[in-house]
Motif scaffolding. Structure first.
Motif, PDB file in Angstrom:
ATOM      1  N   LYS A   1       0.839  -1.201   0.000  1.00 41.53           N
ATOM      2  CA  LYS A   1       0.000   0.000   0.000  1.00 41.53           C
ATOM      3  C   LYS A   1       0.874   1.251   0.000  1.00 41.53           C
ATOM      4  N   GLN A   2       1.920   1.254   0.810  1.00 40.34           N
ATOM      5  CA  GLN A   2       2.805   2.411   0.883  1.00 40.34           C
ATOM      6  C   GLN A   2       3.518   2.645  -0.447  1.00 40.34           C
ATOM      7  N   ARG A   3       3.967   1.570  -1.084  1.00 36.03           N
ATOM      8  CA  ARG A   3       4.616   1.701  -2.400  1.00 36.03           C
ATOM      9  C   ARG A   3       3.651   2.300  -3.418  1.00 36.03           C
ATOM     10  N   LEU A   4       2.436   1.776  -3.412  1.00 43.62           N
ATOM     11  CA  LEU A   4       1.436   2.254  -4.362  1.00 43.62           C
ATOM     12  C   LEU A   4       1.090   3.714  -4.102  1.00 43.62           C
ATOM     13  N   ALA A   5       0.851   4.058  -2.852  1.00 43.17           N
ATOM     14  CA  ALA A   5       0.484   5.434  -2.518  1.00 43.17           C
ATOM     15  C   ALA A   5       1.605   6.419  -2.829  1.00 43.17           C
ATOM     16  N   SER A   6       2.826   6.067  -2.507  1.00 40.02           N
ATOM     17  CA  SER A   6       3.940   6.997  -2.733  1.00 40.02           C
ATOM     18  C   SER A   6       4.330   7.117  -4.201  1.00 40.02           C
TER      19      SER A   6
END
Length: 88
Positions: free
Chosen positions: A63-68
């Motif tokens: 999720k963090q990879r996708l959001a950033s």
């Protein structure tokens, strides 16, 4: 414990969007053990992305990879990514 990411996006043009999705430039699906892309029967440009991960930590990292990465920023009609786990 397994965890899941569910994201809903209206992609505008599924045929143009799908090759970009398949590239997974943010690496968000790198640790996913399963992935499904579901298309709405009434509007095939409305997709739901369902990912399964072996752990909550892996799902949160994805999720963090996708959001950033900013890849979802181009879609005005979206919900997620949401990290979920099974209810006991």
């Amino acid at each position: 414990m397994s965890a899941f990411i569910i994201t809903r996006i209206h992609v505008g043009d599924y045929d143009a969007w799908r090759p970009m999705f398949d590239q997974d430039m943010p690496g968000a699906r790198e640790k996913a053990s399963e992935q499904r892309v579901l298309r709405d029967v009434d509007d095939p440009n409305h997709v739901h992305i369902f990912l399964t991960f072996d752990s909550v930590d892996d799902a949160i990292e994805a999720k963090q990879r996708l959001a950033s990465s900013g890849v979802l920023d181009r879609f005005s009609d979206k919900h997620g990514p949401n990290v979920l786990m099974d209810a006991d």
